[in-house]
Scaffold this motif. Structure first.
Motif, PDB file in Angstrom:
ATOM      1  N   SER A  50       0.829  -1.207   0.000  1.00  0.00           N
ATOM      2  CA  SER A  50       0.000   0.000   0.000  1.00  0.00           C
ATOM      3  C   SER A  50       0.864   1.257   0.000  1.00  0.00           C
ATOM      4  O   SER A  50       0.549   2.238  -0.676  1.00  0.00           O
ATOM      5  CB  SER A  50      -0.925   0.006   1.223  1.00  0.00           C
ATOM      6  OG  SER A  50      -1.865  -1.049   1.153  1.00  0.00           O
ATOM      7  N   GLU A  51       1.967   1.214   0.740  1.00  0.00           N
ATOM      8  CA  GLU A  51       2.863   2.364   0.802  1.00  0.00           C
ATOM      9  C   GLU A  51       3.533   2.605  -0.551  1.00  0.00           C
ATOM     10  O   GLU A  51       3.669   3.753  -0.989  1.00  0.00           O
ATOM     11  CB  GLU A  51       3.925   2.146   1.878  1.00  0.00           C
ATOM     12  CG  GLU A  51       4.948   3.271   2.008  1.00  0.00           C
ATOM     13  CD  GLU A  51       4.349   4.610   2.377  1.00  0.00           C
ATOM     14  OE1 GLU A  51       4.945   5.638   1.984  1.00  0.00           O
ATOM     15  OE2 GLU A  51       3.301   4.629   3.046  1.00  0.00           O
ATOM     16  N   LYS A  54       1.070   4.121  -2.888  1.00  0.00           N
ATOM     17  CA  LYS A  54       0.893   5.527  -2.523  1.00  0.00           C
ATOM     18  C   LYS A  54       2.023   6.376  -3.100  1.00  0.00           C
ATOM     19  O   LYS A  54       1.789   7.469  -3.626  1.00  0.00           O
ATOM     20  CB  LYS A  54       0.843   5.663  -0.999  1.00  0.00           C
ATOM     21  CG  LYS A  54       0.632   7.074  -0.494  1.00  0.00           C
ATOM     22  CD  LYS A  54       0.588   7.098   1.030  1.00  0.00           C
ATOM     23  CE  LYS A  54       0.448   8.516   1.564  1.00  0.00           C
ATOM     24  NZ  LYS A  54       0.433   8.524   3.060  1.00  0.00           N
ATOM     25  N   ASN A  59      -3.687   3.367  -7.646  1.00  0.00           N
ATOM     26  CA  ASN A  59      -4.397   2.353  -6.873  1.00  0.00           C
ATOM     27  C   ASN A  59      -4.136   1.005  -7.525  1.00  0.00           C
ATOM     28  O   ASN A  59      -3.779   0.925  -8.693  1.00  0.00           O
ATOM     29  CB  ASN A  59      -5.899   2.663  -6.868  1.00  0.00           C
ATOM     30  CG  ASN A  59      -6.661   1.799  -5.874  1.00  0.00           C
ATOM     31  OD1 ASN A  59      -6.066   1.206  -4.969  1.00  0.00           O
ATOM     32  ND2 ASN A  59      -7.971   1.707  -6.039  1.00  0.00           N
TER      33      ASN A  59
END
Length: 272
Positions: A50-51, A54, A59
């Motif tokens: 997820s990092e 980001k 996404n």
């Protein structure tokens, strides 16, 4: 037509010290904008994937810890698998005498029994600190639920350890070299291919509608599920021979798919 592009992280999209090439970022963003979704399949934890997403500014679906956990791009859990407690305890007991660093991963934390210089080096390449618990073995199956058990060391030791693990535990677990410095031990039938299959089943996709790129032995299973597989030129020869095309960068894999007419094109808006 490719309806899902999958990338590995370490040694593929992610370089030393979390470096990501601008060309790869631009290619991924353009690909997604034109309608081809992204998935990241990694030995890392879900919060680390997820990092990275980001930082890239996109996404994507997430297959973490070599397929132990799967989330779609709406953050919906798709699959989760951890070790049977008795088997996990037997594994950590068996490898305890190995002269290598041992870590035990849960869904969102990484543990070890004792601190060392190696632990500091490993932590620097993670997005979280490794937790030192001298009583770790006693916690397994109660307060610690392992999803991945790893041996870390020099490449020559890793190769020997991978062979010994395979001989010792045979068909009880899945194990592979996920990086030149580590051997991952997983619950049986947990690998990147199994995780991706769970994902694409939910998305209604066929394996031939997936393209992937990776660089290590834990990527071989996903190479084998699709004819559209790419491997980094830095990979070992045994890994390269399992993939369809060798590339130097992630953006080259995307460019090759585009040249072959396998990626969606952004519809042109025509003024009337």
């Amino acid at each position: 037509m490719i309806k899902l592009f999958v990338t590995d992280l370490d040694g593929t999209l992610l370089g030393q010290d979390h470096y990501i090439k601008n060309e790869d970022v631009d290619a991924l963003k353009k690909m997604i904008e034109h309608g081809t979704p992204l998935a990241v399949a990694s030995g890392r934890m879900d919060h680390e994937i997820s990092e990275v997403l980001k930082r890239v500014g996109v996404n994507g679906h997430r297959v973490s810890q070599n397929g132990a956990f799967v989330f779609d791009n709406q953050n919906k859990p798709v699959h989760a698998k951890t070790f049977d407690p008795d088997l996990a305890r037997r594994i950590v007991h068996e490898i305890d005498a190995e002269p290598m660093v041992k870590t035990v991963s849960t869904a969102d934390e990484t543990f070890t029994k004792e601190h060392s210089h190696w632990i500091d080096l490993i932590s620097e390449q993670m997005f979280h600190d490794i937790i030192v618990k001298p009583e770790l073995h006693e916690l397994i199956g109660t307060k610690v639920t392992p999803s991945k058990i790893t041996l870390h060391g020099e490449e020559s030791d890793v190769i020997k350890a991978a062979d010994k693990v395979a001989r010792t535990f045979g068909e009880e677990i899945d194990s592979f070299i996920s990086h030149e410095t580590c051997v991952d031990m997983m619950p049986k039938n947990i690998n990147k291919q199994s995780g991706l299959k769970k994902l694409i089943e939910g998305l209604g996709l066929a394996p031939e509608e997936v393209a992937c790129v990776g660089d290590s032995f834990n990527d071989v299973s996903m190479f084998e599920m699709t004819p559209h597989s790419y491997v980094m030129s830095t990979a070992r020869d045994e890994v390269k021979e399992k993939a369809g095309t060798v590339v130097d960068h992630v953006h080259e894999a995307i460019e090759d798919l585009d040249k072959k007419g396998l990626l969606k094109k952004q519809e042109q808006v025509v003024d009337v």
